[in-house]
Design an enzyme around this catalytic site. Structure first.
Site, PDB file in Angstrom:
ATOM      1  N   HIS A 143      48.218 -21.759  11.073  1.00 24.10           N
ATOM      2  CA  HIS A 143      47.811 -21.354  12.427  1.00 24.10           C
ATOM      3  C   HIS A 143      48.290 -22.388  13.437  1.00 24.10           C
ATOM      4  CE1 HIS A 143      44.666 -17.987  11.963  1.00 24.10           C
ATOM      5  NE2 HIS A 143      45.512 -17.953  10.956  1.00 24.10           N
TER       6      HIS A 143
ATOM      7  N   TYR B 156      37.623 -18.221  20.093  1.00 22.86           N
ATOM      8  CA  TYR B 156      36.335 -18.834  20.430  1.00 22.86           C
ATOM      9  C   TYR B 156      35.932 -18.283  21.802  1.00 22.86           C
ATOM     10  CZ  TYR B 156      37.022 -22.335  16.720  1.00 22.86           C
ATOM     11  OH  TYR B 156      37.195 -22.966  15.507  1.00 22.86           O
TER      12      TYR B 156
ATOM     13  N   PRO C 256      29.373 -26.075  13.110  1.00 20.51           N
ATOM     14  CA  PRO C 256      30.692 -25.614  12.654  1.00 20.51           C
ATOM     15  C   PRO C 256      31.690 -25.266  13.767  1.00 20.51           C
ATOM     16  CG  PRO C 256      28.995 -23.974  12.171  1.00 20.51           C
ATOM     17  CD  PRO C 256      28.284 -25.164  12.700  1.00 20.51           C
TER      18      PRO C 256
ATOM     19  N   LYS D 100      35.006 -28.988  11.433  1.00 19.93           N
ATOM     20  CA  LYS D 100      35.263 -30.339  10.920  1.00 19.93           C
ATOM     21  C   LYS D 100      34.596 -30.685   9.591  1.00 19.93           C
ATOM     22  CE  LYS D 100      37.960 -31.672  14.017  1.00 19.93           C
ATOM     23  NZ  LYS D 100      39.287 -31.384  13.547  1.00 19.93           N
TER      24      LYS D 100
ATOM     25  N   TYR E 228      41.206 -30.905  17.400  1.00 18.36           N
ATOM     26  CA  TYR E 228      41.102 -29.760  16.489  1.00 18.36           C
ATOM     27  C   TYR E 228      41.979 -29.971  15.255  1.00 18.36           C
ATOM     28  CZ  TYR E 228      40.022 -24.949  15.183  1.00 18.36           C
ATOM     29  OH  TYR E 228      39.541 -23.831  14.524  1.00 18.36           O
TER      30      TYR E 228
HETATM   31  P1  RFL Z   1      28.403 -29.133  -0.116  1.00 17.77           P
HETATM   32  O1  RFL Z   1      29.491 -28.133  -0.028  1.00 17.77           O
HETATM   33  O2  RFL Z   1      27.087 -28.805   0.485  1.00 17.77           O
HETATM   34  O3  RFL Z   1      28.226 -29.487  -1.646  1.00 17.77           O
HETATM   35  C1  RFL Z   1      27.111 -30.215  -2.123  1.00 17.77           C
HETATM   36  C2  RFL Z   1      26.917 -29.843  -3.566  1.00 17.77           C
HETATM   37  O4  RFL Z   1      25.874 -30.619  -4.124  1.00 17.77           O
HETATM   38  C3  RFL Z   1      25.046 -29.788  -4.915  1.00 17.77           C
HETATM   39  N1  RFL Z   1      23.726 -30.446  -5.031  1.00 17.77           N
HETATM   40  C4  RFL Z   1      23.271 -31.039  -6.156  1.00 17.77           C
HETATM   41  N2  RFL Z   1      23.812 -31.191  -7.371  1.00 17.77           N
HETATM   42  C5  RFL Z   1      23.092 -31.856  -8.319  1.00 17.77           C
HETATM   43  N3  RFL Z   1      21.833 -32.338  -8.104  1.00 17.77           N
HETATM   44  C6  RFL Z   1      21.252 -32.201  -6.882  1.00 17.77           C
HETATM   45  N4  RFL Z   1      20.013 -32.682  -6.685  1.00 17.77           N
HETATM   46  C7  RFL Z   1      21.976 -31.526  -5.842  1.00 17.77           C
HETATM   47  N5  RFL Z   1      21.709 -31.222  -4.550  1.00 17.77           N
HETATM   48  C8  RFL Z   1      22.774 -30.555  -4.076  1.00 17.77           C
HETATM   49  C9  RFL Z   1      25.048 -28.467  -4.172  1.00 17.77           C
HETATM   50  O5  RFL Z   1      24.688 -27.350  -5.005  1.00 17.77           O
HETATM   51  C10 RFL Z   1      26.495 -28.385  -3.706  1.00 17.77           C
HETATM   52  O6  RFL Z   1      27.336 -27.739  -4.637  1.00 17.77           O
HETATM   53  O7  RFL Z   1      28.843 -30.532   0.530  1.00 17.77           O
HETATM   54  P2  RFL Z   1      30.287 -31.240   0.582  1.00 17.77           P
HETATM   55  O8  RFL Z   1      30.969 -31.232  -0.742  1.00 17.77           O
HETATM   56  O9  RFL Z   1      30.046 -32.513   1.292  1.00 17.77           O
HETATM   57  O10 RFL Z   1      31.173 -30.279   1.525  1.00 17.77           O
HETATM   58  C11 RFL Z   1      30.864 -30.104   2.876  1.00 17.77           C
HETATM   59  C12 RFL Z   1      31.242 -28.706   3.325  1.00 17.77           C
HETATM   60  O11 RFL Z   1      30.712 -27.750   2.453  1.00 17.77           O
HETATM   61  C13 RFL Z   1      30.748 -28.430   4.754  1.00 17.77           C
HETATM   62  O12 RFL Z   1      30.887 -29.558   5.579  1.00 17.77           O
HETATM   63  C14 RFL Z   1      31.576 -27.299   5.413  1.00 17.77           C
HETATM   64  O13 RFL Z   1      31.392 -26.093   4.776  1.00 17.77           O
HETATM   65  C15 RFL Z   1      31.178 -27.181   6.896  1.00 17.77           C
HETATM   66  N6  RFL Z   1      31.812 -26.051   7.565  1.00 17.77           N
HETATM   67  C16 RFL Z   1      33.151 -26.099   7.976  1.00 17.77           C
HETATM   68  N7  RFL Z   1      33.902 -27.186   7.746  1.00 17.77           N
HETATM   69  C17 RFL Z   1      35.229 -27.195   8.098  1.00 17.77           C
HETATM   70  O14 RFL Z   1      35.901 -28.191   7.899  1.00 17.77           O
HETATM   71  N8  RFL Z   1      35.839 -26.118   8.662  1.00 17.77           N
HETATM   72  C18 RFL Z   1      35.148 -25.002   8.926  1.00 17.77           C
HETATM   73  O15 RFL Z   1      35.741 -24.050   9.395  1.00 17.77           O
HETATM   74  C19 RFL Z   1      33.740 -24.958   8.597  1.00 17.77           C
HETATM   75  N9  RFL Z   1      33.037 -23.855   8.806  1.00 17.77           N
HETATM   76  C20 RFL Z   1      31.087 -24.899   7.764  1.00 17.77           C
HETATM   77  C21 RFL Z   1      31.737 -23.794   8.382  1.00 17.77           C
HETATM   78  C22 RFL Z   1      29.757 -24.828   7.384  1.00 17.77           C
HETATM   79  C23 RFL Z   1      29.077 -23.671   7.633  1.00 17.77           C
HETATM   80  N10 RFL Z   1      27.718 -23.627   7.324  1.00 17.77           N
HETATM   81  C24 RFL Z   1      27.279 -23.304   6.014  1.00 17.77           C
HETATM   82  C25 RFL Z   1      26.829 -24.325   8.218  1.00 17.77           C
HETATM   83  C26 RFL Z   1      31.058 -22.623   8.588  1.00 17.77           C
HETATM   84  C27 RFL Z   1      29.733 -22.559   8.220  1.00 17.77           C
HETATM   85  C28 RFL Z   1      29.050 -21.280   8.490  1.00 17.77           C
HETATM   86  C1  PHB Z   2      35.532 -19.904   9.461  1.00 12.72           C
HETATM   87  O1  PHB Z   2      36.619 -19.301   9.290  1.00 12.72           O
HETATM   88  O2  PHB Z   2      34.566 -19.727   8.702  1.00 12.72           O
HETATM   89  C2  PHB Z   2      35.387 -20.822  10.599  1.00 12.72           C
HETATM   90  C3  PHB Z   2      36.484 -21.117  11.374  1.00 12.72           C
HETATM   91  C4  PHB Z   2      36.359 -21.990  12.465  1.00 12.72           C
HETATM   92  C5  PHB Z   2      35.130 -22.543  12.736  1.00 12.72           C
HETATM   93  C6  PHB Z   2      34.020 -22.269  11.938  1.00 12.72           C
HETATM   94  C7  PHB Z   2      34.153 -21.403  10.866  1.00 12.72           C
HETATM   95  O3  PHB Z   2      35.005 -23.371  13.811  1.00 12.72           O
END
Ligand code: RFL
Ligand code: PHB
Length: 395
Positions: free
Chosen positions: A76, A205, A297, A301, A389
């Site tokens: 993108h 956005y 989100p 990041k 970004y």
């Molecule tokens: P995770 O993915 O939460 O993984 C943590 C893992 O630890 C496990 N766990 C345990 N395991 C053993 N014993 C315990 N006591 C435990 N407690 C927990 C959990 O089951 C899990 O598997 O953290 P990690 O690895 O630091 O990764 C972070 C990312 O997942 C998170 O920051 C992103 O998803 C945030 N995020 C986005 N980030 C981006 O860079 N680009 C995006 O476009 C983006 N969009 C988003 C997002 C997060 C979102 N939510 C869920 C708020 C969109 C959404 C909707």
């Molecule tokens: C997504 O594709 O899930 C997504 C993309 C951009 C964002 C947050 C989530 O800022």
């Protein structure tokens, strides 16, 4: 799979941070064990991030985990901003000296890393619920975890908490030596997955008087869409028709642009929060990814920060084991926090510029519009957004 009772690096959590750290350590010949509380299917299906910065793609390539990403990930070169029934495109390569991002779902990153790690014989224990990390300030910290109805221990040189926002590893750091900086937002996102082709080649956005909306995608046939909703919203109150009508209203521009509709296959409400815990290290325990910091989100990041943390940590552990030097381990927290706070600011900026606070005055709305106009008319302001970004290089 047999899980050893001792290892060099114990990794709590098998999300993107834990799985990638394991892969990077294995590449450096450092033994580790990943303990993940959930089962493999759950971890692989959890809908989350979609945007990968260039630096994230580079790290995944460097450890042989970008085969499918390079085939299926969508490059993108920009995003669209919408407000006041107008639209403005931010051109990433033109504003950042050629950088861009990729759309490739976190679910796919996680599937790729799990398959590679298991194929390489890295112990990844699913269903292993970590109960406590003990002896953080000793030379041999111990992880206590439950597996198959029994309790086990894993003795390590270092423990890395990659266990997300609600993880337990952070609790091994005494409250007296950690500080948490936090902000909770007065709105949430309703995120949906729809069997509908994306309505535009790029992410949109949208600021609107009805609240924020985001158009994203997962493939040529699946759209990912988000709506700002009040905290405490029950997804069951949002029928498919209500969701599509609201999205249409928020994305409306001059002319007759319409979203492509299709069956909605998943709906979930996600709270929005900013949080940073400092420092990211205590003795032999390190925190990485969401376990140390959360961003709303809107800036895309979270996953990228998790990747950056474990990349810095893997290099530090490699130096420690290869040359006996703890210099990079000692610098870990400070060097990660610089990037973390930049991403915190950007995520806060995107969130507060694009969402409508329930108590927002007309004055504040006019300020938001003025800020968006400024981005559209000033190359400096749009370059500032584009640079943040696409993200900085790691290190
Ligand atoms: P995770 O993915 O939460 O993984 C943590 C893992 O630890 C496990 N766990 C345990 N395991 C053993 N014993 C315990 N006591 C435990 N407690 C927990 C959990 O089951 C899990 O598997 O953290 P990690 O690895 O630091 O990764 C972070 C990312 O997942 C998170 O920051 C992103 O998803 C945030 N995020 C986005 N980030 C981006 O860079 N680009 C995006 O476009 C983006 N969009 C988003 C997002 C997060 C979102 N939510 C869920 C708020 C969109 C959404 C909707
Ligand atoms: C997504 O594709 O899930 C997504 C993309 C951009 C964002 C947050 C989530 O800022």
């Amino acid at each position: 799979m047999r899980i050893p009772s001792s290892t060099r690096v114990g990794i709590v959590g098998g999300g993107p941070a834990g799985l990638l750290l394991a892969r990077l350590l294995r590449g450096a010949g450092i033994d580790c064990v990943v303990l993940e509380s959930r089962d493999r299917t759950y971890v692989e299906q959890r809908q989350r991030a979609g945007i990968l910065e260039q630096a994230t793609v580079d790290v995944l390539r460097s450890c042989g985990a970008a085969g499918r990403l390079d085939q299926e990930g969508m490059a993108h070169d920009g995003i669209e901003l919408r407000w006041d029934r107008r639209t403005h495109r931010i051109d990433f390569p033109g504003l950042t000296g050629g950088r861009r991002v990729r759309v490739y779902a976190q679910t796919e990153v996680v599937k790729d890393l799990i398959a590679l790690n298991l194929a390489d014989g890295i112990p990844v224990a699913f269903g292993a619920q970590v109960l406590a990390v003990e002896g953080a300030d000793t030379e041999r910290p111990v992880v206590r975890y439950g597996l198959d109805g029994g309790e086990q221990t894993l003795t390590c040189d270092y423990v890395v908490g990659c266990d997300g926002f609600h993880g337990v590893t952070g609790r091994s750091v005494p409250e007296s030596v950690r500080t948490t900086y936090e902000r909770v937002y007065p709105y949430s996102w309703l995120g949906v997955l729809a069997e509908a082709p994306p309505s535009c080649d790029e992410l949109i956005y949208a600021h609107s008087p009805r609240g924020f909306a985001l158009h994203s995608m997962r493939s040529a046939t699946v759209s990912r869409l988000y709506l700002q909703v009040p905290n405490g919203t029950d997804p069951a109150d949002w029928s498919d028709e209500r969701i599509w009508d609201e999205l249409d209203a928020r994305f409306a521009v001059e002319g007759d642009w319409k979203l492509r509709r299709g069956p909605i296959t998943q709906k979930a409400v996600l709270p929005m929060r900013s949080s940073v815990t400092e420092p990211m290290r205590y003795g032999a325990v390190f925190l990485a990814g969401d376990a140390a910091h959360i961003v709303p989100p809107t800036g895309a990041k979270g996953l990228n920060l998790a990747v950056a943390d474990v990349t810095v940590l893997a290099a530090a552990l490699t130096e420690r084991y290869a040359h006996g030097s703890a210099r990079l381990l000692d610098a870990y927290s400070d060097s990660c926090l610089r990037r973390v706070w930049r991403a915190e600011h950007f995520s806060y900026f995107m969130t507060s510029t694009l969402h409508t606070d329930p108590d927002q005055s007309d004055f504040e709305t006019r300020l938001q519009i003025s800020q968006l106009d400024r981005i559209a008319t000033s190359p400096h302001a749009s370059a500032e957004l584009a640079e943040n970004y696409v993200g900085p290089p790691i290190g």
